[in-house]
Design a protein around this motif. Structure first.
Motif, short mmCIF file in Angstrom:
data_model
loop_
_atom_site.label_atom_id
_atom_site.label_comp_id
_atom_site.label_asym_id
_atom_site.label_seq_id
_atom_site.Cartn_x
_atom_site.Cartn_y
_atom_site.Cartn_z
N ILE A 58 79.44 61.29 92.75
CA ILE A 58 80.62 60.58 92.27
C ILE A 58 80.28 59.11 92.04
N ARG A 59 79.51 58.56 92.97
CA ARG A 59 79.14 57.15 92.83
C ARG A 59 78.31 56.93 91.56
N LYS A 60 77.46 57.94 91.27
CA LYS A 60 76.60 57.84 90.10
C LYS A 60 77.40 57.76 88.80
N ALA A 61 78.62 58.37 88.82
CA ALA A 61 79.38 58.54 87.58
C ALA A 61 79.64 57.22 86.87
N ARG A 62 79.77 56.15 87.60
CA ARG A 62 80.14 54.88 87.00
C ARG A 62 78.93 53.97 86.82
N ARG A 63 77.80 54.40 87.38
CA ARG A 63 76.67 53.49 87.44
C ARG A 63 75.77 53.59 86.22
N ASN A 93 77.49 59.68 79.16
CA ASN A 93 78.09 58.53 79.84
C ASN A 93 77.58 57.22 79.23
N ARG A 104 75.12 54.62 80.74
CA ARG A 104 73.67 54.88 80.65
C ARG A 104 73.23 55.02 79.19
#
Lengths: 355, 286
Positions: free
Chosen positions: A12-17, A297, A300
């Motif tokens: 989940i944290r990765k989703a915005r990064r 996304n 990225r």
């Protein structure tokens, strides 16, 4: 299960990064290697080591020993490859943003007639000797960007008149028809001012053969400005990629964000066209190739598309220079050929996968 | 009904107050001077035949189509709110969703936190719990977007998709996809949830899951729901208040059982709906 929960939290944290530093260094490394290959390869090959030393001395502003290669590299190939890389990055980022914004895989910087408008502006500046008093070379750039913005305004105004909600289908339809109209006017300008304006091939297929450091500087500024704006709206582009309704429902100011993104795309596309003409397929194919690696996304995808577009166009330019050496092909011939084959391949594999 | 004074919040004022709401598509008037008020804790049902104006009403309230009339959120003119502020109060689950981009489940749900995100500069000065609490006017928000990771995790857990955060949404069934978007709207943490036929095209298992999830969601104080439904049994089972739409007007409005009375349904649908429903349900007695 604590391990599983930890895993979910990370995903989940990765989703915005966006990517970490290591990945960016990796992208930069590949881009630099391609850059070095393209600068050192040509009708007169220069050893890569000598090219690298020459570039390093140029960056550190050290004195260059005068060899046979110095002039070829520093006066001819370096500014050209710089312009090619920056144009590739800008067109690819623009195409990525347009595909996300309009939720259409066939969109790119030329969708709203922006490329055609910019071509007409630049050609008109040359044909009618429009220059700025203190910056004679800037007339072409300024008119290209102004016409790119005007094209944006005209297509959106017509689309709005037809459909107040400014749906993406209406925008694309109006953009395609507008581009046809502007291209015919461009042909007229080129026909009647053929002594001044570069031939029509330059505006339809593009060429960065004569690009210099001033072009690279303008491209860098527009890429930095447009790229930062688009990356700022990466979250909004993600929402648009799912659908305009989805974007509105989660709280995106759909009209405002769309205007800002379209303006940034117009700026970058207008400058690219003023420097190197209208280069087809980069903004269309490069984002699709990169998306296969990064996923959809935009946090990225946008930075990766900048590197991917730069590498793609540098290799196409290298091919344009080398395939029929010493005859140079227009860069757009190579981008269209390579891009269309890759594009069909990607879609074929994608559809086959879905079936 | 208590009218609120200006922008001041009052517990007695309705959450959403709609007066004289009208929408026109060219010559055709799709919505004709509609009035209703939604209070905290209420579950409103919007029913009526196809083309009666249900979706237009949802779009008008959520500013998806231009409208006239008054729409107030806790006394404040909803049209004066910016999009982000409105999304912080009102969440929408739209009808007919087709997806063709391979975002992961976690990515889609995380988008729901957009209304509470503070942008680049805000993040630099934001602590994990954020500063939204004061603006939420007396509500306690146990799992909000103050921490995006936590909000997404709680939303996924609520809809039973915790294990699928990494899965592509292209791999999901229709029911799973609807739950993903329900999780997105849960992560948005609105006070009013507007759903346009949330169980449309879903089989009975998913239909039951979705409505039970909504029943659980509305238990938290300070929340309300407005749902468009075609299935009048669902309307009776879950709704407290209702509006029966007919040709852009409210044929009946108020307590859901009165709204769905035999006479009202006969007038709107032109058939004896009660007898038809009983006949259908009677098939199961044997």
């Amino acid at each position: 299960m604590p391990v599983k929960e930890k895993g979910n939290e990370n995903s989940i944290r990765k989703a915005r990064r966006t990517y970490g530093l290591f990945v960016y260094l990796f992208f930069a490394g590949i881009t630099l290697l391609t850059f070095l290959l393209c600068v050192s390869t040509g009708s007169v090959p220069v050893p890569a080591g000598e090219t690298a030393r020459m570039l390093l001395r140029a960056v550190l502003r050290q004195d260059q020993p005068q060899t046979a290669f110095t002039s070829i590299i520093l006066s001819s190939r370096l500014p050209r490859v710089l312009c090619v890389a920056l144009t590739g990055a800008a067109l690819s980022v623009s195409g990525t943003a347009m595909q996300g914004l309009l939720k259409n895989p066939l969109a790119d910087g030329s969708t709203l007639g922006v490329s055609s408008g910019a071509s007409l502006g630049a050609a008109a500046a040359i044909a009618f000797d429009i220059t700025l008093p203190s910056l004679p070379f800037a007339g072409t750039f300024v008119l290209a960007v102004v016409f790119a913005f005007l094209s944006l305004l005209i297509t959106l105004a017509i689309a709005w008149k037809m459909d107040h909600s400014l749906s993406t289908n209406t925008i694309i339809l109006v953009g395609v028809v507008y581009a046809m109209l502007v291209n015919s006017i461009l042909s007229l300008v080129v026909t009647f001012a053929s002594d001044k304006v570069k031939n029509i091939t330059f505006w339809t297929m593009g060429s960065l053969a004569g690009a210099g450091y001033s072009g690279a500087l303008v491209l860098s500024v527009s890429l930095a400005a447009g790229g930062i704006i688009l990356f700022r709206f990466a979250g909004e582009l993600n929402a648009f990629a799912i659908g305009e309704d989805n974007a509105r429902n989660i709280g995106v100011d759909v009209r405002r964000v769309r205007w800002i993104i379209l303006a940034a795309v117009s700026l970058m596309t207008g400058i690219c066209v003023a420097v190197g003409g209208s280069i087809a397929f980069v903004g269309l194919a490069a984002p699709h190739i990169v998306r296969r690696i990064t996923g959809p996304n935009h946090y990225r995808l946008l930075p990766a598309a900048a590197f991917g577009g730069a590498v793609f166009l540098m290799l196409c330019d290298l091919a344009a220079r080398m395939i029929l050496n010493p005859v140079q092909l227009p860069i757009g011939v190579v981008t269209s050929m390579v891009g269309s084959v890759l594009f069909i391949g990607i879609f074929y594999r994608g559809r086959k996968g879905q079936v | 009904m208590n009218q609120s004074a200006g922008n001041t919040f009052s517990n007695n004022s309705p959450m959403l107050e709609v007066r004289g709401l009208s929408v026109s598509y060219g010559e055709k008037q799709a919505l004709k001077a509609l009035d209703f008020s939604i209070q905290e804790g209420e579950w409103w049902i919007l029913a009526g035949p196809n083309g009666s104006g249900k979706t237009t009403l949802v779009n008008a309230v959520t500013r998806g189509v231009p409208s006239t009339g008054t729409i107030r959120w806790r006394g404040k003119n909803l049209r004066n709110m910016n999009s982000r502020e409105m999304a912080g109060h009102i969440g929408v689950l739209a009808q007919n969703r087709s997806v063709d981009v391979s975002f992961s489940v976690g990515e889609v749900v995380q988008m729901g936190c957009y209304a509470h995100s503070t942008g680049w500069f805000g993040k630099l000065f934001r602590n994990d719990r954020g500063n939204k609490e004061s603006s939420r006017q007396g509500r306690s928000i146990p799992a909000s977007c103050f921490s995006e990771e936590r909000a997404v995790e709680d939303a996924l857990k609520a809809v039973g998709l915790s294990e699928m955060a990494d899965r592509s949404i292209l791999e999901l069934s229709g029911g799973e996809l609807q739950r993903v978007f329900l999780a997105q709207v849960f992560a948005q943490d609105p006070e009013l949830l507007i759903l346009d036929e949330p169980a449309n095209h879903l089989d009975l298992v998913y239909q039951k899951q979705i409505f039970e999830l909504l029943a659980e969601w509305i238990r938290t104080p300070g929340r309300a729901i407005l749902t468009v439904v075609h299935d009048l049994s669902l309307a009776l089972a879950f709704g407290q208040k209702g509006i029966l739409m007919s040709e852009g007007k409210a044929a009946a409005s108020g307590d859901v059982r009165e709204v769905l009375s035999r006479d009202h349904l006969q007038a709107v649908y032109g058939m004896d709906v009660h007898s038809w429903m009983r006949k259908m349900l009677g098939q199961w007695d044997e």
